[in-house]
Structures are given as structure tokens and as C-alpha cells.
Scaffold this motif. Structure first.
Motif, short mmCIF file in Angstrom:
data_model
loop_
_atom_site.label_atom_id
_atom_site.label_comp_id
_atom_site.label_asym_id
_atom_site.label_seq_id
_atom_site.Cartn_x
_atom_site.Cartn_y
_atom_site.Cartn_z
N ASP A 108 46.46 128.33 -13.24
CA ASP A 108 47.75 128.74 -13.29
C ASP A 108 48.41 128.69 -11.93
N ASN A 109 47.90 129.35 -11.10
CA ASN A 109 48.38 129.47 -9.62
C ASN A 109 47.87 128.53 -8.66
N GLU A 110 47.57 127.32 -9.10
CA GLU A 110 46.92 126.22 -8.42
C GLU A 110 46.01 126.46 -7.36
N GLN A 111 45.05 127.34 -7.50
CA GLN A 111 44.10 127.57 -6.99
C GLN A 111 42.86 126.48 -6.94
N VAL A 112 42.07 126.29 -5.72
CA VAL A 112 40.94 125.36 -5.82
C VAL A 112 39.80 125.98 -6.61
N LEU A 113 39.37 125.20 -7.63
CA LEU A 113 38.54 125.51 -8.52
C LEU A 113 37.14 125.02 -8.03
N PRO A 114 36.12 125.92 -8.26
CA PRO A 114 34.71 125.61 -7.78
C PRO A 114 33.99 124.31 -8.74
N THR A 115 33.34 123.41 -8.39
CA THR A 115 33.06 122.34 -9.08
C THR A 115 31.78 123.00 -10.03
N GLU A 116 31.93 122.51 -11.28
CA GLU A 116 30.68 123.12 -12.27
C GLU A 116 29.46 122.18 -12.10
N ARG A 117 28.43 122.96 -12.37
CA ARG A 117 27.08 122.24 -12.25
C ARG A 117 27.18 120.86 -13.13
N GLU A 118 27.52 121.05 -14.20
CA GLU A 118 27.70 119.81 -15.01
C GLU A 118 28.50 118.40 -14.49
N GLU A 119 29.55 119.12 -14.19
CA GLU A 119 30.34 118.12 -13.47
C GLU A 119 30.16 117.46 -12.21
N LYS A 120 29.29 118.36 -11.52
CA LYS A 120 28.77 117.97 -10.11
C LYS A 120 27.77 116.83 -10.50
N LYS A 122 27.47 114.86 -13.05
CA LYS A 122 28.13 113.68 -13.66
C LYS A 122 28.78 112.90 -12.44
N LEU A 123 29.43 113.71 -11.47
CA LEU A 123 29.99 112.88 -10.21
C LEU A 123 28.80 112.10 -9.44
N GLU A 124 27.59 112.53 -9.29
CA GLU A 124 26.57 112.06 -8.70
C GLU A 124 26.22 110.90 -9.34
N THR A 125 26.00 110.80 -10.81
CA THR A 125 25.20 109.77 -11.56
C THR A 125 26.09 108.77 -12.30
N ASP A 126 27.63 109.05 -12.75
CA ASP A 126 28.56 108.21 -13.33
C ASP A 126 29.43 107.54 -12.22
N ALA A 127 29.27 106.38 -12.14
CA ALA A 127 30.27 105.88 -10.98
C ALA A 127 31.45 105.88 -11.54
N MET A 128 31.64 105.43 -12.75
CA MET A 128 33.15 105.28 -13.36
C MET A 128 33.99 106.69 -13.46
N TYR A 129 33.28 107.64 -13.67
CA TYR A 129 33.75 109.03 -13.72
C TYR A 129 34.01 109.53 -12.15
N ARG A 130 33.13 108.97 -11.31
CA ARG A 130 33.70 109.39 -9.84
C ARG A 130 34.89 108.66 -9.46
#
Length: 244
Positions: A108-120, A122-130
Motif C-alpha cells: 500500500d505504501n510502495e515499500q520494497v517487498l522481500p523476495t519470497e523463497r518460492e519466487e526466488k 522460480k526466478l532461478e529456474t524458469d526463464a520465461m518467468y524471469r
């Protein structure tokens, strides 16, 4: 023979704090982690208020112990129970009070959200999602560019700390000199006229009104003396009502 003074006196090193240690309870100094409302007296208890609380282990979250703290409200006879929440890195109220909600969503106040473990992962393994994630990040950056430019400009304006400090000190000295002169002028006027009331600061409107006013006598001193002699000369020598 005894090994220590505590064993000799048959006492615990923690003294009264360990009087319920046989029940698994230790008396500690507990600090309220957030603002709450007491259910007994309905009063507000602020964050940071300290109590003598009974600390007891009530369970575990994986290998992290969960502790419960029981304390008496300092305004009534109600007991408040709070326990740790290792899963949420927070405290939860078990009974005796209600939490004053002051939490917000970081989105809501546009703070930087920490990257969740599952999302991290997915970013490392899924090229399209990245790739999609990178496009979204670039779009967010483009929207934030004007705000970042304004922040950078404001920061550069305050970059020269020495120059700003010098200008502020110079202006302060000038204002202090003007105030001293005004105080000396007011003190001199009070000593001359002798009023027992404080003088207010002279304004431009006061000067303008004073310039429009002219104080002068209607008759001069010589004219008043001549009028007085004429009145005396025309007055009767005998009192009024005299028969002879």
C-alpha cells in the motif's frame, strides 16, 4: 562441602524470580511489544510499558520454542497473556486484551517487498518467468523515474552542508542584532516616558497613521493671555445682587 553459597542457604540464584520454577515458570521483566486495549478496564496500554510477567514454554515451532507471558494489568485486576509467534516473527495476544491495529500492507505504501523463497527459486529456474518479471520491474522503474529525479534534486540542494550552515548562522546573527537594537530602543523609550506596560513592535501601519495625525493648539499662548485680560476687564467690580 556445599559448593556454593546458594546451596548453603538452600536458595536459588534467581531468588524470588524462581519461586515457580518447579512449574516451569520464570518471573521476568516483560516489555509490551505493541499498543493494546485491556479487556478488564478498557484502558489503553502503550508500547514499551513494562511488567513482571510469568514466562512459560508452551510449545515449539520446528526447533524454535514458543513462550507465553502472563502479567497483571497495572490499572485493574485483569490478567493479560501474550505469546511469541515464530512463524510470523511477532507476538500474539492469547487473552485479556485486544491489539490496537497499526499494521499496514507494504504494497500500500510502495515499500520494497522481500523476495519470497518460492519466487526466488522460480526466478532461478524458469526463464520465461524471469523475463516477465524483468519487464514488470522495468515498467515500475519507468514510473518511478520522475519521483527519483525529484528526490535526487532535493538531496543535491542540501548537499553543501557547510555553505547552508554558514548562511543560517549569518542570518541568525543579523536577526539577533536587529532584535538587540529594538530592545535597546524600547528600553530607552520606557525610561523616558515611564510606562509600566510592555511595548509592542512598531508596524508600518502604525507609522502611516502617526504621519497623518497633527497635534497643535487652537490658540497660542499670547492669544489666551489677551482673552483672559479682556474677560477680567469686562467683569463688574461689584458682586451681583448688591443694592448700593
Amino acid at each position: 562441602q556445599h559448593g556454593s553459597l546458594n546451596k548453603y542457604h538452600h536458595s536459588h540464584p534467581l531468588r524470588e524470580r524462581a519461586r515457580k520454577l518447579a512449574q516451569g515458570i520464570l518471573i521476568i521483566r516483560f516489555e509490551m511489544p505493541f499498543n493494546i486495549w485491556c479487556d478488564g478496564c478498557k484502558n489503553h496500554i502503550g508500547m514499551g510499558v513494562r511488567y513482571n510477567a510469568e514466562k512459560k514454554k508452551v510449545g515449539t515451532y520446528y526447533t524454535t520454542p514458543i513462550y507465553r507471558f502472563r502479567m497483571k494489568c497495572h490499572l485493574c485486576v485483569n490478567y493479560i497473556e501474550i505469546q511469541t509467534d515464530p512463524a510470523g516473527c511477532d507476538y500474539v495476544i492469547v487473552s485479556g486484551a485486544r491489539r490496537k491495529e497499526e499494521r499496514w500492507d507494504m504494497r500500500d505504501n510502495e515499500q520494497v517487498l522481500p523476495t519470497e523463497r518460492e519466487e526466488k527459486e522460480k526466478l532461478e529456474t524458469d526463464a520465461m518467468y524471469r523475463l516477465e518479471h524483468g519487464v514488470a520491474d522495468r515498467a515500475t522503474l519507468q514510473r518511478a523515474v520522475p519521483t527519483l529525479a525529484n528526490l535526487q534534486e532535493a538531496q543535491n540542494a542540501w548537499k553543501d552542508d557547510f555553505g547552508l550552515n554558514s548562511r543560517l548562522r549569518r542570518r541568525f546573527r543579523e536577526e539577533k542584532k536587529i532584535l538587540r537594537e529594538e530592545e535597546e530602543e524600547a528600553a530607552a523609550l520606557q525610561a523616558k516616558v515611564g510606562p509600566n506596560i510592555p511595548l509592542v513592535k512598531e508596524e508600518e501601519e502604525d507609522r502611516r497613521l502617526a504621519a497623518l495625525l497633527k497635534y497643535h493648539s487652537l490658540d497660542s499662548y499670547e492669544e489666551k493671555q489677551r482673552m483672559k485680560r479682556t474677560e477680567i476687564s469686562g467683569r463688574s467690580w461689584f458682586p451681583a445682587g448688591s443694592g448700593s
